[in-house]
Design a protein around this motif. Structure first.
Motif, PDB file in Angstrom:
ATOM      1  N   LEU A 108       0.744  -1.343  -0.237  1.00  0.00           N
ATOM      2  CA  LEU A 108      -0.089   0.060  -0.033  1.00  0.00           C
ATOM      3  C   LEU A 108       1.032   1.163   0.032  1.00  0.00           C
ATOM      4  CD1 LEU A 108      -2.912  -0.874   2.477  1.00  0.00           C
ATOM      5  CD2 LEU A 108      -3.003  -0.983   0.294  1.00  0.00           C
ATOM      6  N   GLN A 109       0.367   2.214  -0.396  1.00  0.00           N
ATOM      7  CA  GLN A 109       0.957   3.707  -0.377  1.00  0.00           C
ATOM      8  C   GLN A 109       1.239   3.741   1.150  1.00  0.00           C
ATOM      9  OE1 GLN A 109      -0.553   6.941  -2.847  1.00  0.00           O
ATOM     10  NE2 GLN A 109      -0.014   8.441  -1.002  1.00  0.00           N
ATOM     11  N   ALA A 111       3.417   2.573   3.011  1.00  0.00           N
ATOM     12  CA  ALA A 111       4.128   1.133   3.670  1.00  0.00           C
ATOM     13  C   ALA A 111       5.311   1.191   3.978  1.00  0.00           C
ATOM     14  CB  ALA A 111       3.739   0.089   3.001  1.00  0.00           C
ATOM     15  N   GLY A 112       6.151   2.120   3.167  1.00  0.00           N
ATOM     16  CA  GLY A 112       7.451   2.379   3.235  1.00  0.00           C
ATOM     17  C   GLY A 112       8.330   1.683   2.039  1.00  0.00           C
ATOM     18  N   LYS A 113       7.711   1.435   0.864  1.00  0.00           N
ATOM     19  CA  LYS A 113       8.384   0.911  -0.382  1.00  0.00           C
ATOM     20  C   LYS A 113       9.583   1.645  -0.831  1.00  0.00           C
ATOM     21  CE  LYS A 113       4.661   0.689  -2.637  1.00  0.00           C
ATOM     22  NZ  LYS A 113       3.800   1.223  -1.474  1.00  0.00           N
ATOM     23  N   THR A 114       9.317   3.038  -0.980  1.00  0.00           N
ATOM     24  CA  THR A 114      10.369   3.683  -1.456  1.00  0.00           C
ATOM     25  C   THR A 114      11.534   3.752  -0.672  1.00  0.00           C
ATOM     26  OG1 THR A 114       8.751   4.935  -2.883  1.00  0.00           O
ATOM     27  CG2 THR A 114      10.927   5.981  -2.562  1.00  0.00           C
ATOM     28  N   THR A 115      11.370   3.943   0.736  1.00  0.00           N
ATOM     29  CA  THR A 115      12.451   4.002   1.855  1.00  0.00           C
ATOM     30  C   THR A 115      13.054   2.832   1.829  1.00  0.00           C
ATOM     31  OG1 THR A 115      10.914   5.249   3.142  1.00  0.00           O
ATOM     32  CG2 THR A 115      12.933   4.448   4.247  1.00  0.00           C
ATOM     33  N   LYS A 119      17.133   1.309   1.252  1.00  0.00           N
ATOM     34  CA  LYS A 119      17.683   0.357   2.379  1.00  0.00           C
ATOM     35  C   LYS A 119      18.035  -0.670   1.833  1.00  0.00           C
ATOM     36  CE  LYS A 119      15.058   2.001   6.155  1.00  0.00           C
ATOM     37  NZ  LYS A 119      14.122   1.795   7.425  1.00  0.00           N
ATOM     38  N   ARG A 140       2.158   8.078  -7.551  1.00  0.00           N
ATOM     39  CA  ARG A 140       2.366   9.168  -6.516  1.00  0.00           C
ATOM     40  C   ARG A 140       3.014  10.455  -6.935  1.00  0.00           C
ATOM     41  NH1 ARG A 140       5.508   9.457  -1.585  1.00  0.00           N
ATOM     42  NH2 ARG A 140       6.424   7.557  -2.207  1.00  0.00           N
ATOM     43  N   GLN A 146      11.542  11.159  -4.694  1.00  0.00           N
ATOM     44  CA  GLN A 146      11.833  10.609  -3.703  1.00  0.00           C
ATOM     45  C   GLN A 146      12.798   9.191  -3.832  1.00  0.00           C
ATOM     46  OE1 GLN A 146       8.674   8.940  -1.286  1.00  0.00           O
ATOM     47  NE2 GLN A 146       9.805   8.231   0.206  1.00  0.00           N
ATOM     48  N   THR A 261       7.764  -2.998   7.892  1.00  0.00           N
ATOM     49  CA  THR A 261       8.312  -1.758   8.225  1.00  0.00           C
ATOM     50  C   THR A 261       7.697  -1.239   9.510  1.00  0.00           C
ATOM     51  OG1 THR A 261       6.896  -0.481   6.936  1.00  0.00           O
ATOM     52  CG2 THR A 261       8.633  -1.454   5.736  1.00  0.00           C
ATOM     53  N   LYS A 262       8.595  -0.174  10.118  1.00  0.00           N
ATOM     54  CA  LYS A 262       8.099   0.596  11.092  1.00  0.00           C
ATOM     55  C   LYS A 262       8.006  -0.098  12.336  1.00  0.00           C
ATOM     56  CE  LYS A 262       5.614   3.655   7.820  1.00  0.00           C
ATOM     57  NZ  LYS A 262       4.533   4.208   7.367  1.00  0.00           N
ATOM     58  N   ASP A 264       9.971   0.327  14.454  1.00  0.00           N
ATOM     59  CA  ASP A 264      10.425   1.201  15.536  1.00  0.00           C
ATOM     60  C   ASP A 264       9.243   1.841  16.274  1.00  0.00           C
ATOM     61  OD1 ASP A 264      10.153   2.081  13.006  1.00  0.00           O
ATOM     62  OD2 ASP A 264      10.886   4.048  13.796  1.00  0.00           O
ATOM     63  N   SER A 287      12.389  -3.398   8.971  1.00  0.00           N
ATOM     64  CA  SER A 287      12.765  -2.147   8.847  1.00  0.00           C
ATOM     65  C   SER A 287      12.297  -1.283   9.923  1.00  0.00           C
ATOM     66  CB  SER A 287      12.009  -1.461   7.382  1.00  0.00           C
ATOM     67  OG  SER A 287      12.374   0.056   7.249  1.00  0.00           O
ATOM     68  N   GLY A 289      13.023   2.201  11.219  1.00  0.00           N
ATOM     69  CA  GLY A 289      13.427   3.636  11.294  1.00  0.00           C
ATOM     70  C   GLY A 289      13.615   4.222   9.856  1.00  0.00           C
ATOM     71  N   GLU A 290      13.799   5.586   9.950  1.00  0.00           N
ATOM     72  CA  GLU A 290      13.883   6.181   8.655  1.00  0.00           C
ATOM     73  C   GLU A 290      15.522   6.342   7.992  1.00  0.00           C
ATOM     74  OE1 GLU A 290      11.570   9.192   7.976  1.00  0.00           O
ATOM     75  OE2 GLU A 290       9.991   8.938   9.589  1.00  0.00           O
TER      76      GLU A 290
HETATM   77  P1  GDP Z   1       5.602   4.195   0.056  1.00  0.00           P
HETATM   78  O1  GDP Z   1       4.507   4.817   0.043  1.00  0.00           O
HETATM   79  O2  GDP Z   1       5.453   2.810   0.416  1.00  0.00           O
HETATM   80  O3  GDP Z   1       6.718   4.218  -1.006  1.00  0.00           O
HETATM   81  O4  GDP Z   1       6.239   4.602   1.429  1.00  0.00           O
HETATM   82  P2  GDP Z   1       7.364   5.682   1.903  1.00  0.00           P
HETATM   83  O5  GDP Z   1       8.674   4.952   1.398  1.00  0.00           O
HETATM   84  O6  GDP Z   1       7.473   6.876   1.125  1.00  0.00           O
HETATM   85  O7  GDP Z   1       7.378   5.900   3.394  1.00  0.00           O
HETATM   86  C1  GDP Z   1       6.183   6.328   4.195  1.00  0.00           C
HETATM   87  C2  GDP Z   1       6.627   7.099   5.161  1.00  0.00           C
HETATM   88  O8  GDP Z   1       6.952   6.264   6.127  1.00  0.00           O
HETATM   89  C3  GDP Z   1       7.912   8.010   5.047  1.00  0.00           C
HETATM   90  O9  GDP Z   1       7.700   9.154   5.797  1.00  0.00           O
HETATM   91  C4  GDP Z   1       8.774   7.152   5.401  1.00  0.00           C
HETATM   92  O10 GDP Z   1      10.066   8.010   6.084  1.00  0.00           O
HETATM   93  C5  GDP Z   1       8.478   6.505   6.688  1.00  0.00           C
HETATM   94  N1  GDP Z   1       8.907   5.296   6.840  1.00  0.00           N
HETATM   95  C6  GDP Z   1       9.442   4.166   6.039  1.00  0.00           C
HETATM   96  N2  GDP Z   1       9.808   3.282   6.735  1.00  0.00           N
HETATM   97  C7  GDP Z   1      10.049   3.582   8.023  1.00  0.00           C
HETATM   98  C8  GDP Z   1      10.319   2.883   9.367  1.00  0.00           C
HETATM   99  O11 GDP Z   1      10.798   1.763   9.077  1.00  0.00           O
HETATM  100  N3  GDP Z   1       9.943   3.445  10.448  1.00  0.00           N
HETATM  101  C9  GDP Z   1       9.650   4.670  10.269  1.00  0.00           C
HETATM  102  N4  GDP Z   1       9.576   5.152  11.408  1.00  0.00           N
HETATM  103  N5  GDP Z   1       9.170   5.250   9.390  1.00  0.00           N
HETATM  104  C10 GDP Z   1       9.381   4.553   8.242  1.00  0.00           C
END
Ligand code: GDP
Length: 309
Positions: A108-109, A111-115, A119, A140, A146, A261-262, A264, A287, A289-290
């Motif tokens: 999902l949007q 979720a932390g894919k791009t981050t 990593k 998006r 990003q 992810t997240k 933390d 995962s 953290g950021e």
């Molecule tokens: P995408 O839409 O799936 O690509 O999600 P993003 O990579 O843009 O992440 C969405 C938000 O979650 C961003 O603000 C990231 O910095 C944050 N984020 C991603 N992974 C983590 C994690 O493991 N821990 C925390 N605290 N934030 C995270």
């Protein structure tokens, strides 16, 4: 994450200490407390039921051990069962015999894919690989840039269409049609093959909710690139919803592994404990953290030890 679950579980198991022999009533009471602790942590009900049934069965049938007292034996059983629902063995990436290995990210949007792509790129580089990130989230606004920022930070090149044109220019990395994520994915893999990148990480679009278009697009990218791994990326903070989302992606796209992810965050952690049992696919990475370094291979045994304190 897991703090309150951890406290509850250690509390339930502590009550058994000092008992010379455990009666069935002792085991039932402990099992009830473990059940409550898991439910409170948001673990899905069928997973809790199966878990408790196994604990009871094993604890009641436990052989008298010379080395462990009854309480220690129950702790051992709970630990082993926790490792089991977390997936047992550590599941490592299956690299292709003929590179490039293709790893596709879905979820999902938010979720932390791009981050995660950054990593993963960073981690792959540390492992001696030469990764290429491919920007296929064309939905998006800002997702492509990003990924470029994340790639730069990780020191990993990014294959992406130029957002300003209909036929995208990707710097040194070739030309693809902008707006067509399947074409971008295909071109990204070809690019990796031509320039000897040995792993391709494909970032895909997510939606706020599950929808057919999203599933169709992800499925088309999978079809076009035949990835070695499809990683379902899920925010562990979304609790029970993680299970429904995982099931939808499982049937809509299919995946070979899960990334949590997240971790933390201060959510209760039930998603982490449910997703493997519900989907049958292993959790491969976590995962937490950021920062690029807030990421590691997921080890079920270490996670179980952390939960049991
Ligand atoms: P995408 O839409 O799936 O690509 O999600 P993003 O990579 O843009 O992440 C969405 C938000 O979650 C961003 O603000 C990231 O910095 C944050 N984020 C991603 N992974 C983590 C994690 O493991 N821990 C925390 N605290 N934030 C995270």
């Amino acid at each position: 994450m897991f703090d309150s679950l951890s406290d509850r579980l250690t509390g339930a198991l502590k009550d058994l200490r000092g008992k010379g022999r455990l009666s069935d009533a002792d085991i039932d009471r402990t099992a009830r407390e473990i059940r409550l602790a898991l439910l409170e942590a948001d673990v899905s009900l069928p997973v809790v039921r199966a878990f408790i049934a196994r604990i009871k069965e094993r604890a009641k049938g436990a052989e008298v051990s010379q080395a462990l007292n009854p309480a220690q034996q129950v702790v051992k059983i709970v630990n082993e069962e926790l490792v089991g629902i977390l997936g047992g063995e550590t599941r490592r990436v299956q690299f292709a015999k003929n590179p490039p290995t293709v790893i596709m990210l879905a979820g999902l949007q938010g979720a932390g894919k791009t981050t995660l792509a950054g990593k993963l790129g960073h981690w792959l580089k540390q492992q001696g690989h030469t990764p290429l990130l491919v920007a296929c989230d064309l939905q998006r606004p800002g997702a492509v840039s990003q990924l470029q920022i994340v790639g730069e930070r990780a020191g990993v090149p990014v294959f992406a269409p130029d957002p300003g044109t209909s036929i995208g220019q990707t710097g040194d990395l070739g030309t693809v049609s902008h707006g067509d994520p399947v074409a971008v994915a295909r071109a990204g893999v070809a690019e990796a093959r031509d320039h000897h990148y040995d792993v391709v990480v494909i970032d895909t679009a997510g939606r706020l909710g599950i929808d057919e278009e999203l599933m169709g697009q992800a499925s088309d990218i999978r079809e076009a690139t035949q990835p070695d791994e499809v990683l379902f990326v899920v925010d562990a903070m979304i609790g029970q919803d993680a299970v429904a989302t995982a099931e939808a992606f499982q049937s809509g796209v299919g995946f070979t592994g899960v990334v949590l992810t997240k971790l933390d965050g201060d959510a209760r952690g039930g998603a982490a404990l449910s997703v493997r049992e519900v989907t049958g696919q292993p959790i491969m990475f976590a995962s937490s953290g950021e920062k690029l370094e807030d990421f590691d291979v997921f080890h079920p045994d270490r996670m179980a030890s952390r939960i049991l304190g």
